[in-house]
Design a protein around this motif. Structure first.
Motif, mmCIF file in Angstrom:
data_model
loop_
_atom_site.group_PDB
_atom_site.id
_atom_site.type_symbol
_atom_site.label_atom_id
_atom_site.label_comp_id
_atom_site.label_asym_id
_atom_site.label_seq_id
_atom_site.Cartn_x
_atom_site.Cartn_y
_atom_site.Cartn_z
ATOM 1 N N CYS A 57 0.837 -1.198 0.000
ATOM 2 C CA CYS A 57 0.000 0.000 0.000
ATOM 3 C C CYS A 57 0.874 1.251 0.000
ATOM 4 O O CYS A 57 1.989 1.229 0.528
ATOM 5 C CB CYS A 57 -0.872 0.055 1.257
ATOM 6 S SG CYS A 57 -1.909 -1.380 1.471
ATOM 7 N N GLY A 58 0.343 2.309 -0.536
ATOM 8 C CA GLY A 58 0.964 3.633 -0.434
ATOM 9 C C GLY A 58 2.368 3.654 -1.010
ATOM 10 O O GLY A 58 2.638 3.135 -2.104
ATOM 11 N N ALA A 60 4.973 2.037 -0.182
ATOM 12 C CA ALA A 60 5.557 0.709 -0.396
ATOM 13 C C ALA A 60 5.130 0.151 -1.762
ATOM 14 O O ALA A 60 5.893 -0.567 -2.420
ATOM 15 C CB ALA A 60 5.146 -0.233 0.733
ATOM 16 N N SER A 104 6.410 -3.884 3.043
ATOM 17 C CA SER A 104 5.831 -3.105 4.138
ATOM 18 C C SER A 104 6.914 -2.624 5.099
ATOM 19 O O SER A 104 7.753 -3.407 5.523
ATOM 20 C CB SER A 104 4.815 -3.968 4.899
ATOM 21 O OG SER A 104 4.331 -3.293 6.035
ATOM 22 N N GLN A 105 6.883 -1.364 5.411
ATOM 23 C CA GLN A 105 7.800 -0.826 6.416
ATOM 24 C C GLN A 105 7.472 -1.421 7.775
ATOM 25 O O GLN A 105 8.323 -1.981 8.452
ATOM 26 C CB GLN A 105 7.695 0.704 6.449
ATOM 27 C CG GLN A 105 8.720 1.443 7.307
ATOM 28 C CD GLN A 105 8.540 1.282 8.803
ATOM 29 O OE1 GLN A 105 9.485 0.875 9.504
ATOM 30 N NE2 GLN A 105 7.355 1.551 9.312
ATOM 31 N N VAL A 155 5.693 9.845 10.204
ATOM 32 C CA VAL A 155 4.601 9.083 9.592
ATOM 33 C C VAL A 155 4.862 8.879 8.093
ATOM 34 O O VAL A 155 4.662 7.792 7.551
ATOM 35 C CB VAL A 155 3.247 9.785 9.846
ATOM 36 C CG1 VAL A 155 2.168 9.232 8.925
ATOM 37 C CG2 VAL A 155 2.842 9.612 11.310
ATOM 38 N N GLN A 164 13.356 -0.182 0.693
ATOM 39 C CA GLN A 164 12.489 -1.160 0.004
ATOM 40 C C GLN A 164 12.911 -1.320 -1.454
ATOM 41 O O GLN A 164 12.958 -2.437 -1.985
ATOM 42 C CB GLN A 164 11.028 -0.685 0.053
ATOM 43 C CG GLN A 164 10.381 -0.852 1.413
ATOM 44 C CD GLN A 164 9.154 0.028 1.610
ATOM 45 O OE1 GLN A 164 8.825 0.882 0.783
ATOM 46 N NE2 GLN A 164 8.462 -0.175 2.722
ATOM 47 N N LEU A 241 2.425 12.031 -3.608
ATOM 48 C CA LEU A 241 1.899 11.523 -2.335
ATOM 49 C C LEU A 241 2.540 12.255 -1.148
ATOM 50 O O LEU A 241 1.844 12.658 -0.211
ATOM 51 C CB LEU A 241 2.144 10.006 -2.221
ATOM 52 C CG LEU A 241 1.640 9.354 -0.930
ATOM 53 C CD1 LEU A 241 0.130 9.509 -0.766
ATOM 54 C CD2 LEU A 241 2.012 7.864 -0.884
ATOM 55 N N GLU A 245 0.388 14.386 1.647
ATOM 56 C CA GLU A 245 0.433 13.964 3.045
ATOM 57 C C GLU A 245 0.939 15.071 3.959
ATOM 58 O O GLU A 245 0.430 15.263 5.055
ATOM 59 C CB GLU A 245 1.425 12.805 3.216
ATOM 60 C CG GLU A 245 0.983 11.485 2.698
ATOM 61 C CD GLU A 245 2.050 10.447 2.985
ATOM 62 O OE1 GLU A 245 1.791 9.562 3.808
ATOM 63 O OE2 GLU A 245 3.148 10.516 2.400
ATOM 64 N N VAL A 366 -1.115 1.282 9.589
ATOM 65 C CA VAL A 366 -2.562 1.226 9.402
ATOM 66 C C VAL A 366 -3.009 -0.210 9.675
ATOM 67 O O VAL A 366 -3.002 -1.056 8.792
ATOM 68 C CB VAL A 366 -2.961 1.696 7.995
ATOM 69 C CG1 VAL A 366 -4.481 1.737 7.852
ATOM 70 C CG2 VAL A 366 -2.389 3.081 7.716
HETATM 71 C C1 F6R Z 1 3.424 7.264 2.875
HETATM 72 C C2 F6R Z 1 3.182 6.231 3.858
HETATM 73 C C3 F6R Z 1 2.130 5.214 3.597
HETATM 74 C C4 F6R Z 1 2.706 3.812 3.826
HETATM 75 C C5 F6R Z 1 1.618 2.742 3.693
HETATM 76 C C6 F6R Z 1 2.181 1.342 3.872
HETATM 77 O O1 F6R Z 1 4.386 8.169 3.294
HETATM 78 O O2 F6R Z 1 3.841 6.197 4.857
HETATM 79 O O3 F6R Z 1 1.628 5.333 2.300
HETATM 80 O O4 F6R Z 1 3.727 3.602 2.898
HETATM 81 O O5 F6R Z 1 0.630 2.966 4.678
HETATM 82 O O6 F6R Z 1 2.767 1.169 5.126
HETATM 83 P P1 F6R Z 1 3.733 -0.042 5.419
HETATM 84 O O7 F6R Z 1 4.938 0.112 4.551
HETATM 85 O O8 F6R Z 1 4.058 0.038 6.880
HETATM 86 O O9 F6R Z 1 2.988 -1.306 5.076
#
Ligand code: F6R
Length: 369
Positions: A57-58, A60, A104-105, A155, A164, A241, A245, A366
């Motif tokens: 998502c986002g 990533a 995912s971070q 954030v 990544q 993005l 944000e 999230v």
């Molecule tokens: C953008 C941001 C979000 C995350 C997304 C995925 O700056 O932080 O778009 O990249 O919510 O989060 P992870 O990588 O933790 O799964």
């Protein structure tokens, strides 16, 4: 803990050379072959993979889009990139020969976790590219490749994004080595080019004052567009993005080739447009096509803010401003070209007096749908 920086985000942007270097650390053996020790996946399984689907998502997911260009080029395996929340409610064509890569971070994003479960239920092998040790996504995956960006506090993701992308290049080169789709020399050359990236990011950071000044002058902007092509396309999306944000400014990223299929109608006098220009050394004359795009939008009044490779003088006649970044092999360029866009968003938000580490309405991870 901010180490003298005004915000965690500013610090984390400056941590990026280290984040990339650390993610590359210890990945080769004495003969210079890539080793991904922490992967824990059967090589036989990786040899028979016939399709890769990246779910994320986002930010990533934008790292996944960059990975697509590199992995397809190096490995000749088709790569799809899908938002995790779309993937999980589809009936995706996935089987035992599919490698699903979850990026995912936090390792806790609920949508991405659900996509992992969905993929495993269909018999796919799931590999996680994750920054946070001990998090849920790697625990529920078959294999894991950790990014070594260190804890990310702000954030908005910055150093985790670069890590990544770096990890996905490692995965691509490793698969190319395993499956013999590239000669060992070519793999070693790409790896050496990756090792040279942290120094180039540092050069972008050292030259950041120009983009900061531009950002401060644009605190009143209400809309900013971002154009890119090839690997510059996800960079443009990420630049947009970050600006949404952090600075709450309407921002949109487009594939430069789409311009005449609609978005060019948005261009009016004074509209700021960032353009990520591909290397003039690349194949397929993408460079000259993007230069034409800059001409087209400038003729309609756009204010063109151009990110180009050092020495690329062709951009000068059509750019209101140029932010030069060091020369980089085409596929690796996002690791340097996204950095001015991160700085731009951070500085503009700061100039508006906003809290860049804690933007409104957002959470670092999230964990709900
Ligand atoms: C953008 C941001 C979000 C995350 C997304 C995925 O700056 O932080 O778009 O990249 O919510 O989060 P992870 O990588 O933790 O799964």
């Amino acid at each position: 803990e901010k180490g003298g920086f005004a915000s965690f985000m500013d610090k984390e942007i400056h941590d990026q050379p280290q984040a990339v270097a650390d993610t590359l650390l210890g990945r080769t053996d004495l003969e210079g072959r890539l080793v991904l020790d922490d992967l824990r996946v059967d090589e036989a399984v990786l040899r028979q993979v016939d399709k890769i689907i990246v779910v994320a998502c986002g930010t990533a997911a934008y790292a996944g889009q960059v990975a697509k260009y590199a992995i397809e080029h190096w490995c000749r395996i088709p790569v799809e990139v899908e938002l995790a929340h779309e993937f999980r409610y589809r009936d995706p064509v996935v089987d035992a020969k599919t490698l699903v890569v979850a990026v995912s971070q936090s390792g806790e994003t609920m949508d991405t976790l659900m996509a992992v479960r969905h993929a495993r239920e269909q018999g796919a092998t799931v590999l996680a590219i994750v920054n946070t040790h001990g998090s849920t996504i790697p625990r529920e995956s078959d294999a894991v490749l950790y990014t070594h960006a260190g804890p990310e506090v702000a954030v908005a993701s910055t150093k985790a994004f670069l890590a990544q992308i770096t990890a996905s290049y490692l995965l691509g080169l490793y698969l190319a080595q395993l499956r013999g789709t590239k000669f060992p020399d070519e793999i070693a050359e790409s790896f050496a080019a990756l090792r040279a990236i942290p120094e180039k990011i540092q050069q972008v950071l050292d030259a950041a004052e120009q983009v900061r000044e531009t950002a401060r002058s644009m605190a009143e902007a209400t809309s900013v567009l971002f154009l890119g092509r090839h690997v510059g396309f996800p960079v443009a999306m990420e630049g947009a993005l970050k600006l949404k944000e952090l600075a709450y400014i309407h921002a949109e990223g487009f594939a430069a080739g789409e311009l005449k299929h609609g978005p060019i109608a948005l261009i009016e006098e004074g509209q700021p447009v960032f353009v990520v220009v591909p290397s003039p050394r690349g194949r397929h004359s993408l460079h000259s096509k993007v230069i034409s795009n800059i001409q087209e939008i400038r003729a309609r009044g756009a204010r063109t803010l151009v990110i180009a490779e050092e020495g690329d003088e062709a951009v000068l006649p059509f750019a209101d401003e140029v932010f030069f970044v060091p020369q980089t092999p085409v596929l690796l360029a996002p690791l340097v070209s996204v950095v001015p866009l991160q700085i731009f968003a951070c500085e503009l938000a700061t100039a508006k007096g906003l809290d860049v580490d804690q933007p409104r309405n957002l959470a670092k991870s999230v964990t709900v749908e």
